[in-house]
Design an enzyme around this catalytic site. Structure first.
Site, PDB file in Angstrom:
ATOM      1  N   ASP A 178     -37.563-108.952  24.764  1.00  9.57           N
ATOM      2  CA  ASP A 178     -36.807-109.147  23.530  1.00  9.57           C
ATOM      3  C   ASP A 178     -35.287-109.192  23.686  1.00  9.57           C
ATOM      4  O   ASP A 178     -34.642-110.129  23.251  1.00  9.57           O
ATOM      5  CB  ASP A 178     -37.165-108.039  22.530  1.00  9.57           C
ATOM      6  CG  ASP A 178     -38.667-107.847  22.364  1.00  9.57           C
ATOM      7  OD1 ASP A 178     -39.440-108.489  23.093  1.00  9.57           O
ATOM      8  OD2 ASP A 178     -39.067-107.050  21.506  1.00  9.57           O
ATOM      9  N   GLU A 219     -43.401 -96.590  28.553  1.00  9.14           N
ATOM     10  CA  GLU A 219     -43.199 -98.029  28.341  1.00  9.14           C
ATOM     11  C   GLU A 219     -42.343 -98.625  29.464  1.00  9.14           C
ATOM     12  O   GLU A 219     -42.641 -99.682  30.000  1.00  9.14           O
ATOM     13  CB  GLU A 219     -42.532 -98.229  26.975  1.00  9.14           C
ATOM     14  CG  GLU A 219     -42.462 -99.677  26.516  1.00  9.14           C
ATOM     15  CD  GLU A 219     -41.879 -99.799  25.102  1.00  9.14           C
ATOM     16  OE1 GLU A 219     -41.364 -98.780  24.583  1.00  9.14           O
ATOM     17  OE2 GLU A 219     -41.939-100.903  24.534  1.00  9.14           O
TER      18      GLU A 219
HETATM   19  C1  GLC Z   1     -42.004-105.101  22.807  1.00 11.99           C
HETATM   20  C2  GLC Z   1     -41.931-105.824  24.137  1.00 11.99           C
HETATM   21  C3  GLC Z   1     -43.052-106.833  24.223  1.00 11.99           C
HETATM   22  C4  GLC Z   1     -44.384-106.144  23.978  1.00 11.99           C
HETATM   23  C5  GLC Z   1     -44.383-105.307  22.697  1.00 11.99           C
HETATM   24  C6  GLC Z   1     -45.594-104.401  22.590  1.00 11.99           C
HETATM   25  O1  GLC Z   1     -41.767-105.954  21.741  1.00 11.99           O
HETATM   26  O2  GLC Z   1     -40.692-106.424  24.314  1.00 11.99           O
HETATM   27  O3  GLC Z   1     -43.066-107.467  25.463  1.00 11.99           O
HETATM   28  O4  GLC Z   1     -45.408-107.083  23.931  1.00 11.99           O
HETATM   29  O5  GLC Z   1     -43.252-104.480  22.660  1.00 11.99           O
HETATM   30  O6  GLC Z   1     -45.712-103.587  23.722  1.00 11.99           O
END
Ligand code: GLC
Length: 438
Positions: A167, A395
């Site tokens: 993102d 994460e």
């Molecule tokens: C965030 C990350 C994306 C992922 C999502 C759920 O938006 O940038 O890559 O798919 O979280 O984990």
């Protein structure tokens, strides 16, 4: 690390997936991400496949049940609403059943499906699942090539940073800065900051622009041609393109297995086009890396991010790229930082601007291994193992201290452990290299 520790981590990884299971789909992280995310689900299925094959196939089938009639597979499926997340189904207002967002994410599905088929213990059930999924996978790839490469130039365009899965990558700073926040942007309240420290998340300025794009796409009724024509943010992402090329190769292999000759020929055309176009457009002779390309300003984007190494996964990327990777892994204690330490954009705790992401390490490590960059590949796997063993199934991780950051009990981090680090029955610790994805 000793085998007993690795064993208990396996059990803990399985427990994470079970705890995040909402019946047919797995949430990335309870609270922070309470729905089904596209590429998370496909990668999480690799984890499920290590201990429950039927559940792994179900994960992918649940995702594809939300495929749009034109072939697009949305980046989020809102199976049930959850007021703790923003932007939810009412903001997207796509009018779909099940409710979903109106943009997509990197197409890792076909590669995950091929991997699951090749390692399946129950081959018959796996082949049946692949036969069911194949037309849907083909339709999604066809959508990508048609909707996002209408002029057949060999690369697909991305209309929103969220579509890249990375993102707030510094690669999107310049194209996003050119997005003028809508003066009539509906007031909104971010929910992510209730779960994670603001210093580890995107900024308000970025969110205003993310939401401006969502508002525009909603006004365009998510018409794919209009979105490409009108989005002020239009880029060629090396990650998405490399993943798509790899997925096309894997889909062609599935077509061969199923005897789908026509489909195989069609996929072959996509592969040939991408092989010709991508290195020319994205490989930068000066930095030795693949970079994103800004289609609105017609220029390569100078930001250096780990997404450039996904070229390996696509079966491309040369000795120069391998040398760049060798140098990059040495900029931090733990590899691979999403931005090299020392770069002005490097921010060790902020999401896609510095931290290590296990899932990126898996994809880059696998590709690097296949392309002969074994030393770096081994380092990525070993560091991923050390980070998870030390910091839990977080994460992302601080590449300098190893501290776990962002969401906890994270689905795809657990899956990375199961599918890439853990070697069930082989009595191997994470220091030994062997590629379980092969
Ligand atoms: C965030 C990350 C994306 C992922 C999502 C759920 O938006 O940038 O890559 O798919 O979280 O984990």
């Amino acid at each position: 690390m000793t085998p007993p520790a690795a064993e208990s981590l396996r059990e803990r990884a399985i427990a994470v997936l079970r705890a995040n299971d909402r019946g047919g789909y797995t949430v990335p992280s309870a609270g922070l991400y309470p729905f089904q995310w596209n590429w998370d689900s496909c990668l999480v299925a690799l984890g499920w496949a290590c201990f429950d094959e039927p559940r792994a196939w179900q994960e992918i089938e649940t995702l594809f049940a939300a495929q749009w009639p034109d072939g697009m597979v949305p980046h989020i499926v809102f199976h049930r609403d959850d007021p703790g997340y923003f932007p939810g189904p009412a903001v997207w207002a796509t009018g779909r059943r099940p409710a979903s967002s109106g943009i997509t994410q990197p197409p890792v599905a076909a590669s995950c499906v091929r991997w699951m088929l090749e390692r399946a213990v129950d081959r018959e059930a796996a082949l049946a699942a692949v036969a069911r999924l194949f037309p849907r996978l083909l339709a999604w790839h066809a959508w990508f090539h048609r909707a996002r490469d209408p002029e057949e130039r060999g690369f697909v365009a991305t209309v929103h940073p969220w579509e890249t899965g990375m993102d707030n990558s510094p690669a999107w700073d310049a194209p996003l800065a050119a997005v003028v926040p809508a003066p009539d942007l509906a007031p909104y309240e971010r929910r992510d900051l209730a779960h994670v420290d603001a210093a580890q998340r995107p900024t308000r300025a970025e969110y205003d622009r993310y939401m401006t794009l969502v508002q525009l796409f909603r006004e365009l009724a998510y018409d794919p041609a209009e979105m490409v024509a009108r989005s002020p943010f239009l880029v060629v992402d090396p990650g998405t393109n490399a993943i798509l090329l790899r997925a096309d190769r894997d889909l062609a292999q599935l077509a061969r297995i199923l005897g789908e000759k026509e489909a195989e020929a069609r996929i072959g055309i996509w592969i040939a086009r991408a092989e010709a176009a991508l290195p020319r457009l994205l490989a930068d002779p000066e930095s030795g890396l693949w970079h994103a390309f800004d289609l609105r300003r017609e220029c390569r984007i100078p930001a250096r991010t780990h997404a450039g190494f996904l070229a390996f996964l696509a079966g491309l990327g040369d000795a120069r790229l391998a040398a760049t990777l060798d140098h990059w892994v040495d900029t931090t204690r733990y590899a691979l930082s999403s931005v090299p330490a020392g770069d002005p954009a490097f921010d060790r705790r902020r999401y896609w601007r510095g931290p290590v992401w296990p899932v990126a390490n898996l994809l880059i490590g696998r590709g690097a291994q296949e392309r002969g960059a074994e030393k770096a590949a081994r380092r990525l796997r070993r560091d991923t193992a050390a980070l998870i063993a030390g910091g839990g199934f977080r994460e992302y991780f601080d590449p300098l201290s190893g501290e776990g950051l962002g969401g906890a009990c994270f689905g795809w981090t657990a899956a990375v452990w199961l599918a890439w680090i853990d070697q069930p029955g082989r009595d191997r610790g994470p220091d030994d290299w062997s590629d379980p994805l092969k």
